[in-house]
Design an enzyme around this catalytic site. Structure first.
Site, PDB file in Angstrom:
ATOM      1  N   SER A  73       0.835  -1.212   0.000  1.00 36.54           N
ATOM      2  CA  SER A  73       0.000   0.000   0.000  1.00 36.54           C
ATOM      3  C   SER A  73       0.868   1.260   0.000  1.00 36.54           C
ATOM      4  CB  SER A  73      -0.890   0.024   1.248  1.00 36.54           C
ATOM      5  OG  SER A  73      -1.848  -0.985   1.170  1.00 36.54           O
TER       6      SER A  73
ATOM      7  N   GLN B 150      -8.992   2.730  -0.402  1.00 41.20           N
ATOM      8  CA  GLN B 150      -8.807   3.023  -1.826  1.00 41.20           C
ATOM      9  C   GLN B 150      -9.760   4.118  -2.277  1.00 41.20           C
ATOM     10  OE1 GLN B 150      -9.195  -0.803  -3.731  1.00 41.20           O
ATOM     11  NE2 GLN B 150      -7.214  -1.504  -2.992  1.00 41.20           N
TER      12      GLN B 150
ATOM     13  N   ASP C  44      -7.035  -7.765   4.985  1.00 46.21           N
ATOM     14  CA  ASP C  44      -6.223  -8.594   4.080  1.00 46.21           C
ATOM     15  C   ASP C  44      -5.631  -9.817   4.782  1.00 46.21           C
ATOM     16  OD1 ASP C  44      -6.770  -6.863   2.032  1.00 46.21           O
ATOM     17  OD2 ASP C  44      -4.912  -5.715   2.258  1.00 46.21           O
TER      18      ASP C  44
ATOM     19  N   LYS D 201     -12.924  -8.942  -3.044  1.00 48.92           N
ATOM     20  CA  LYS D 201     -11.469  -8.807  -3.154  1.00 48.92           C
ATOM     21  C   LYS D 201     -11.016  -9.516  -4.440  1.00 48.92           C
ATOM     22  CE  LYS D 201     -10.798  -6.367   0.526  1.00 48.92           C
ATOM     23  NZ  LYS D 201     -10.377  -4.980   0.408  1.00 48.92           N
TER      24      LYS D 201
ATOM     25  N   ARG E 283      -3.189 -13.794  -1.564  1.00 48.68           N
ATOM     26  CA  ARG E 283      -3.254 -14.050  -0.113  1.00 48.68           C
ATOM     27  C   ARG E 283      -3.787 -15.452   0.181  1.00 48.68           C
ATOM     28  NH1 ARG E 283      -1.076  -9.420   1.368  1.00 48.68           N
ATOM     29  NH2 ARG E 283      -1.872  -7.500   0.474  1.00 48.68           N
TER      30      ARG E 283
HETATM   31  C1  S3P Z   1      -5.712  -1.125   0.127  1.00 51.25           C
HETATM   32  C2  S3P Z   1      -6.928  -1.021   0.763  1.00 51.25           C
HETATM   33  C3  S3P Z   1      -7.778  -2.180   1.059  1.00 51.25           C
HETATM   34  C4  S3P Z   1      -6.980  -3.474   1.001  1.00 51.25           C
HETATM   35  C5  S3P Z   1      -6.143  -3.552  -0.244  1.00 51.25           C
HETATM   36  C6  S3P Z   1      -5.135  -2.417  -0.255  1.00 51.25           C
HETATM   37  C7  S3P Z   1      -4.964   0.117  -0.162  1.00 51.25           C
HETATM   38  O1  S3P Z   1      -8.819  -2.258   0.110  1.00 51.25           O
HETATM   39  O2  S3P Z   1      -7.843  -4.578   1.084  1.00 51.25           O
HETATM   40  O3  S3P Z   1      -5.441  -4.776  -0.294  1.00 51.25           O
HETATM   41  O4  S3P Z   1      -3.758   0.042  -0.462  1.00 51.25           O
HETATM   42  O5  S3P Z   1      -5.570   1.187  -0.090  1.00 51.25           O
HETATM   43  P1  S3P Z   1     -10.175  -1.387   0.225  1.00 51.25           P
HETATM   44  O6  S3P Z   1      -9.838   0.038   0.071  1.00 51.25           O
HETATM   45  O7  S3P Z   1     -11.046  -1.885  -0.879  1.00 51.25           O
HETATM   46  O8  S3P Z   1     -10.735  -1.699   1.581  1.00 51.25           O
END
Ligand code: S3P
Length: 433
Positions: A22, A168, A314, A341, A387
């Site tokens: 991230s 996100q 995650d 996901k 994962r």
């Molecule tokens: C992430 C946010 C999460 C996570 C993804 C990475 C990010 O998703 O599950 O693996 O880097 O902002 P969501 O924003 O859909 O919750």
């Protein structure tokens, strides 16, 4: 690619997990919007983050890979140019959703696409707020799925309540708001990872966070930065669970990010009886990091739901492996996001753990599992989900008979060296068919 794993030895010694996915995405995206050269140390080179680099190059940004560092030459908030081709985000939801926000204020045309999995993940959640801000976006099935066709323009600030706890979506709105004079307000349902907010503050953005409300006043250029990316707690989670479950283990994981919006997995494992010690706590590029020492310990069942879920979303596939081996029952609730996901993770977890002999039942927003399973050998599938693949790799340490995992190459999305690292504690037979 298939892999065969069959039982393991205690996990001892030290391990460096890969850099945080991230944070790597955000460092290169925000570097592209800054004015000048940003330097990123310990950037994650995996399929997802390299998709982001490829797309940014398509938008006219120079990103130089100099081995030890990645250099991003940002041209300021108005410095992107129209891509001459469709941008392929691969399997990466973060790439697609964040880039949709990034280009939302540009009047040129951007088309974002991705692989079969990404083209079937919900995009309405980013399209809706970006359209409220004034962008025009089209997607398949009435704006629900990619490819997304984006033609931005003059945007206006919004006040928006996020309908899902999604970092996100939050980040997409923040990226779009950076170029708008005036204040954008985002209200979160439950706190989700806050790497974008931290990085933006460090770059001089006018951003404030109070409780679950974020205020950003746009129209101010960003300062380039030098970052060192911490280790990814989502990758460390596989080794935390493995070392808890394999008797005689004592493992040190170095330089792992312990941002409180990501540490739900440590909290829940401790609640289950895990022995996890954090030492050498320090700050690295505005993010808390530590070394984690984990020793094997008997685990007991746990019931999780509510606000902790976004902080470990995650890690649920690997927590499910821990729960299936703990004493007593466990329940995961409020995790319906898992359905959208990289694959439907609730179904994939239940199918795979059942194949391994666990007693597990699917619920609409999670699952119930009876612990103390003795995993048997079986054939399991990653369903193309990194994962899931790694969770099954760790399950392989716990069986007498072999586990054969199909589509094992999915690990390349976030942890390309995973099978190599696992091979330290067992013999991983790789079948490249
Ligand atoms: C992430 C946010 C999460 C996570 C993804 C990475 C990010 O998703 O599950 O693996 O880097 O902002 P969501 O924003 O859909 O919750």
């Amino acid at each position: 690619m298939d892999v065969m794993i069959q039982g393991g030895s205690p996990l001892t010694g030290e391990l460096h997990v890969p850099p945080d996915k991230s944070i790597s995405h955000r460092a290169v995206i925000l570097g592209a919007l800054a004015q000048g050269r940003s330097i990123i140390r310990n950037f994650l080179r995996s399929e997802d983050t390299l998709a982001t680099v490829r797309c940014l190059r398509g938008l006219g940004i120079t990103v130089e890979d100099k081995g030890k560092v990645l250099e991003v030459h940002g041209n300021g908030l108005r410095g992107l140019r129209e891509p001459s081709n469709v941008l392929d985000c691969g399997n990466s939801g973060t790439t697609m959703r964040l880039l949709a926000g990034m280009v939302a204020s540009y009047s040129f045309l951007t088309i974002l696409t991705g692989d079969d999995s990404l083209r079937n993940r919900p995009m309405g959640r980013v399209i809706k707020p970006l359209m409220l801000m004034g962008t025009s976006i089209e997607g398949r099935k009435n704006g629900v799925y990619a490819p997304l066709v984006i033609k931005g323009g003059q945007l206006r600030p919004i006040s928006y309540r996020l309908p899902v706890a999604s970092a996100q979506v939050k980040s997409a709105i923040l990226l779009a708001a950076l170029g708008i004079e005036g204040e954008t307000e985002i209200r979160e349902l439950a706190p989700s990872r806050d790497h974008t907010e931290r990085m933006l503050k460090a770059m001089g953005a006018r951003l404030q966070v109070k409780d679950k409300v974020i205020h950003l006043t746009g129209g101010h250029e960003l300062l380039p930065q030098e970052y060192t990316i911490p280790g990814d707690i989502s990758s460390a989670a596989f080794w935390l669970v493995a070392a808890c479950l394999v008797p005689g283990s004592e493992l040190i994981l170095r330089d792992v990010g312990i941002n409180p919006s990501r540490t739900g997995v440590i909290k829940v494992l401790r609640q289950m009886g895990a022995s996890i010690q954090t030492i050498n706590e320090r700050l690295l590029g505005g993010e808390a990091v530590a070394d984690l020492i984990v020793r094997s310990a008997p685990l007991k069942g746990v019931d999780i739901g509510g606000e902790i879920i976004p902080t470990l979303i995650d890690e649920i596939p690997i927590l499910a492996v821990a729960m299936a081996n703990a004493k007593g029952e466990s329940v995961v609730r409020d995790a319906q996001e898992l359905r959208v996901k990289e694959t439907d993770r609730i179904k994939a977890i239940c199918d795979n753990l059942r194949a391994l002999g666990a007693e597990i039942e699917e619920m609409s927003d999670g699952f119930w599992v009876r612990g103390s399973a003795k995993f048997n050998g079986a054939e399991v599938n990653s369903f193309g989900d990194h994962r899931l693949a790694m969770a099954m790799g760790i399950a392989g340490l716990l069986t007498q008979d072999p586990i054969r995992l199909t589509r094992a190459e999915a690990v390349n999305i976030s942890y390309p060296g995973f099978w190599y690292d696992l091979n330290r504690f067992t013999s991983v037979e790789i079948n490249k068919i």
